[in-house]
Design an enzyme around this catalytic site. Sequence first.
Site, PDB file in Angstrom:
ATOM      1  N   TYR A 197       0.798  -1.230   0.000  1.00 44.93           N
ATOM      2  CA  TYR A 197       0.000   0.000   0.000  1.00 44.93           C
ATOM      3  C   TYR A 197       0.832   1.282   0.000  1.00 44.93           C
ATOM      4  O   TYR A 197       0.566   2.195   0.764  1.00 44.93           O
ATOM      5  CB  TYR A 197      -0.983   0.039   1.176  1.00 44.93           C
ATOM      6  CG  TYR A 197      -1.392  -1.288   1.730  1.00 44.93           C
ATOM      7  CD1 TYR A 197      -1.940  -2.279   0.903  1.00 44.93           C
ATOM      8  CD2 TYR A 197      -1.256  -1.579   3.080  1.00 44.93           C
ATOM      9  CE1 TYR A 197      -2.328  -3.510   1.419  1.00 44.93           C
ATOM     10  CE2 TYR A 197      -1.644  -2.795   3.602  1.00 44.93           C
ATOM     11  CZ  TYR A 197      -2.169  -3.762   2.768  1.00 44.93           C
ATOM     12  OH  TYR A 197      -2.551  -4.976   3.281  1.00 44.93           O
ATOM     13  N   HIS A 198       1.796   1.365  -0.899  1.00 45.58           N
ATOM     14  CA  HIS A 198       2.615   2.570  -1.029  1.00 45.58           C
ATOM     15  C   HIS A 198       2.602   3.072  -2.473  1.00 45.58           C
ATOM     16  O   HIS A 198       3.661   3.289  -3.071  1.00 45.58           O
ATOM     17  CB  HIS A 198       4.055   2.288  -0.583  1.00 45.58           C
ATOM     18  CG  HIS A 198       4.181   1.855   0.836  1.00 45.58           C
ATOM     19  ND1 HIS A 198       5.232   1.065   1.280  1.00 45.58           N
ATOM     20  CD2 HIS A 198       3.408   2.099   1.921  1.00 45.58           C
ATOM     21  CE1 HIS A 198       5.086   0.847   2.574  1.00 45.58           C
ATOM     22  NE2 HIS A 198       3.983   1.459   2.989  1.00 45.58           N
ATOM     23  N   PRO A 199       1.426   3.291  -3.070  1.00 48.36           N
ATOM     24  CA  PRO A 199       1.391   3.727  -4.473  1.00 48.36           C
ATOM     25  C   PRO A 199       1.830   5.175  -4.641  1.00 48.36           C
ATOM     26  O   PRO A 199       1.459   6.043  -3.848  1.00 48.36           O
ATOM     27  CB  PRO A 199      -0.084   3.561  -4.853  1.00 48.36           C
ATOM     28  CG  PRO A 199      -0.821   3.775  -3.554  1.00 48.36           C
ATOM     29  CD  PRO A 199       0.069   3.164  -2.502  1.00 48.36           C
TER      30      PRO A 199
END
Length: 531
Positions: A465-467
């Site tokens: 979850y690090h876009p």
Amino acid sequence: MEFDYIIIGAGSAGCVLANRLSADPHISVCLLEAGPEDTSPLIHTPVGVAAILPTRHVNWAFNTTEQRGLNNKLGYQPRGKTLGGSSSINGMIYIRGHRTDYDDWKALGNTEWGYEEVLPYFRKSESYYGGTNQYHGTEGELFVSRLQLHGVTKDFIEAGISAGHSHNADFNGEEQEGVGAYDVTIHKGKRWSTASAFLKPIREQRSNLKVITGALAERIILDGKKAVGVSIRQKGKSRQLKARKEVLLSAGAFGSPHLLMLSGIGPAEELAPQGIAVLHELPGVGQHLQDHPDVVISYRSPDTSLLGVSVSGSAKIGATLWQYLRHKTGSYASNCAEGGAFLKTDPNLDRPDIQLHSVIALLDDHNRKLHWGHGFSCHICVLRPKSVGSVGLTSSDPAVAPKIDPNLLGQEEDLQTLLKGYRMALEIIKQAPMAKYQLQDIYSADALTDEQLSEVIRARADSIYHPVGTCKMGRDENAVVDSHLKVHGIDNLRVVDASVMPTLVGGNTNAGTIMIAERAAEWIMQDQATA
């Protein structure tokens, strides 16, 4: 309604912008959030992340397209849908990345984004538990603390040292490499989101700040090549808000390119199939999506001090809850991922290329697959993946989720790096300090060869979850914003969030997003003063 500035998205960046801009009483600011107020107790109790993560509670809970590198399964992308945005549902880990990550940005032509240039803005936001030094500040609104560590976290750190890695007391200090405890955005046992830090203390005091929740942004209103307002949908009805000075887009790496395209700004091949007129051709919008591919090693354990559900552990759960309610301490005050490591899969590398998160519970499929009993988990993620994806449109309806294709493990090199990292994590966990937990590997115990372990990884890997990168800053043909975050070719419109990062940072991205907002707010105020 008319304002000087309209901020779209009350997340990690938007709350910072709202605070800094509204500090001038002569400036009117409107902060828009599609989600509700952040009143859920699951948000403010740190361990509540375990319940939010797999659900749609204050969570957009996006699915990706089928991922070729993950055996064609759908990936999962939780994103915050409430005041505070993803800072209200994330793992609360405060990591800035490696100092050379920002020097990379500078080398790409973003001359004011090198490490020495951005460090003061990290320090500006921060109220650091360890006191002021050259890397940390104590005058900011964002409390950064250190948890009382669970025994297994301490033992994981000792196991890392036993495996030959150095101990690191501060991953945000002089050196990133090593094993240690994470700094967290938790204050007095409660999550310290950007809403708690930057918005709540000033919201009722500043009449020039208007916060509107439940407001889905439908499109940015353009007058020729100038942003002049925002159309929002609230309780099923559309209305328009006018911006006298600027529209500031802080909807995140998925939301920001999505809204630009819905507004007619982006690549024609994405807009035309949805019947959206191209008002400004900007081919980089939605392109260059980068994210950290991640895999979790899941272990069972008979140790009921680890989080889980069992008959024998139920009494401990009750006692722990009582401890939290009375004193805001114990496991409920934990983010669960208390410690970890930044390691090099090759000693010749100039910086770590993998990150580990040790978790005091058995985590499986984003906590969507629950197990009876107790356990321990270890995340492994690739910090600088070669695979690049995109965000596109599936509909012209703003309420329909965008098409998200992070292309995880699309490049073989990413799989090989993850494979090396997986073996390094296994080596740490087999060290003597971890033996007391009698850990039983659920999925990879029999995967002995590289081929077998690669299959386990492809079957179980996903995003952590690090876009970033979908509105990247720069001067090349695929850049969406310039180095002051102004959208190329459109006046009075900036993007201020993780989507502007031209490359991934080596670590969790929330701290970097807050820094970006601090940087942008200063430029906006400077432009305001000279207008």
